[in-house]
Every structure is written in C-alpha cells, then in structure tokens.
Design an enzyme around this catalytic site. Structure first.
Site, short mmCIF file in Angstrom:
data_model
loop_
_atom_site.label_atom_id
_atom_site.label_comp_id
_atom_site.label_asym_id
_atom_site.label_seq_id
_atom_site.Cartn_x
_atom_site.Cartn_y
_atom_site.Cartn_z
N CYS A 92 -41.32 -30.52 -6.63
CA CYS A 92 -41.42 -31.55 -7.66
C CYS A 92 -41.98 -30.92 -8.94
CB CYS A 92 -42.32 -32.66 -7.13
SG CYS A 92 -43.53 -33.29 -8.25
N GLU A 93 -41.26 -31.13 -10.03
CA GLU A 93 -41.66 -30.45 -11.27
C GLU A 93 -42.87 -31.10 -11.93
OE1 GLU A 93 -38.13 -30.61 -13.64
OE2 GLU A 93 -38.61 -32.54 -14.52
N HIS A 94 -43.27 -32.26 -11.45
CA HIS A 94 -44.44 -32.92 -12.04
C HIS A 94 -45.75 -32.40 -11.47
CE1 HIS A 94 -41.56 -36.49 -12.91
NE2 HIS A 94 -41.50 -35.56 -13.84
N HIS A 95 -45.74 -31.99 -10.18
CA HIS A 95 -46.98 -31.57 -9.52
C HIS A 95 -46.90 -30.18 -8.90
CE1 HIS A 95 -47.01 -36.05 -9.41
NE2 HIS A 95 -48.29 -35.88 -9.73
N GLN A 133 -35.99 -35.26 -7.78
CA GLN A 133 -34.92 -35.52 -6.80
C GLN A 133 -33.69 -36.15 -7.47
OE1 GLN A 133 -36.20 -37.49 -3.17
NE2 GLN A 133 -34.20 -38.47 -2.94
N HIS A 161 -41.94 -36.84 -0.43
CA HIS A 161 -42.58 -36.10 -1.51
C HIS A 161 -44.06 -35.92 -1.20
CE1 HIS A 161 -39.34 -36.33 -4.68
NE2 HIS A 161 -38.85 -37.05 -3.69
N CYS A 163 -46.32 -34.99 -3.11
CA CYS A 163 -47.19 -35.52 -4.18
C CYS A 163 -47.46 -37.00 -3.99
CB CYS A 163 -46.59 -35.23 -5.57
SG CYS A 163 -45.02 -36.03 -5.89
ZN ZN Z 1 -44.64 -35.08 -7.92
#
Ligand code: ZN
Length: 203
Positions: A92-95, A133, A161, A163
């Site tokens: 996941c590119e956010h976390h 995703q 996920h 995260c």
């Molecule tokens: Zn994430």
C-alpha cells in the site's frame, strides 16, 4: 509453479537497480528516530535486510509486465478464459504496509490467446510496486486489454490490507474487493454475470 516461488526464483539483489545503501541509511535513521540503538547486535543487520526486502517488494518498478503478453497463439476459441485465485502480495503506497490477496483475470479472445501462466506473471509483476488496490486492478485489466486484442477483459482483486488490520481501525479479516471491466465485460450484462459467477463459484 506458484507465483511466490516464481518470484523468488526471478529476483536477484545483484541485478536490482534499487539504491540499497540509501535504504540502509534511511532505516538506521528510522531506528534512531523511534528511540532504538541501531548499533545494538540484534539490529546490526536490520538495515541490510530491510533494504533487500524493499528491493524485492518494489522490483516491479523496473520491469515491464507487457513483455509477458508479447507471445500469442492464433486460436478460434472465443469464449471466456479465466485464471482464478492468483495469489499476490503488494505494498500500500499510503503506509508502505503489505496487502495480500488473490486476483482473478478473465478475457474473451479475438483471434489469439496467451499462455495461461502469463496472466499470473503479469499479476505478480504489477504487484511489486507501491500502489493502491484500485489502480492495481485497472493496470492489470488495461495491460491485458491493450496487448491481447480482446473482445473484453475482467479483473477482480480481493485483498486484506495490513494497514487496516494492524493499525488505525484494526479490522482484521475484512477484505477489499475491486473490479475493472473492459469491452464486452462492461457493456454486456450476460458476460459480466458469467464472469462474476465464475469468480464467485465453487472452489
Ligand atoms: Zn494503507
């Protein structure tokens, strides 16, 4: 061959263009920032291990998955081809935490087919990038749609996920489902229904 062993077999740190030393430096900085001593024995090798792990997890950034779809075979078969339950782990590119699940990829050939394992290779390589995703699902559908000259393409991804399961809302066991439909999969109700029932069918 599973997609996991396929990947481990293909990845070689010596061939990786990733800047391993820069990641090692950054990991030392993070360890210090959280209050650890990066020089204590248990952590000495950690920056190197993390750098190698990132080089592997993000190896897809340096590969072009289209190349797997270059070889095709002329066929008159014009019904749905579905490869189900292609296991993958992406980031996941956010976390920068992993999300893990399965992809189902289907297409209806228009004069030529690809090798079935090639669809799994496309999923594997696309998964090795930082992303969300939703975009991963569209990327796979577009690659197959553009390279194979199909009547239509469907991609459904179901993933958990980390995260969401280990931090924040802490909802372990919930899955996120995304789909991308192209061509006749989008426009024809019967094709879409057949695809979804095959994806959700008996295992
Ligand atoms: Zn994430």
């Amino acid at each position: 061959m599973s997609s996991d062993s396929q990947h481990n077999k293909n990845f070689r740190i010596d061939d990786s263009p990733v800047d391993v030393d820069a990641i090692k430096q950054a990991v030392r900085t993070i360890l210090t920032a959280v209050g650890e001593d990066p020089d204590r024995p248990g952590l000495l090798e950690t920056p190197r291990r993390v750098a190698h792990m990132y080089a592997e997890m993000f190896s897809g950034l340096h590969l072009n998955p289209e190349r797997h779809l270059e070889v095709t075979f002329p066929e008159t078969y014009d019904e749905m081809v579905l490869v189900r339950d292609i296991r993958f782990t992406s980031m996941c590119e956010h976390h920068l935490l992993p999300f893990t699940g399965v992809a189902h990829v289907a297409y209806i050939p228009d004069g030529k087919v690809t090798g079935l394992s090639k669809l799994a290779r496309v999923v594997e390589e696309v998964s090795r990038r930082p992303q969300v995703q939703e975009r991963m699902t569209q990327t796979i559908a577009d690659l197959v749609d553009q390279r194979l000259n199909t009547a239509g393409v469907g991609c459904v991804i179901s993933a958990e996920h980390s995260c969401m399961s280990i931090r924040g809302i802490r909802k372990a066991g919930s899955t996120t489902v995304t789909s991308a439909l192209r061509g006749i999969f989008k426009t024809d109700h019967a094709t879409r229904t057949e695809f979804m029932s095959l994806v959700n069918g008996q295992r």
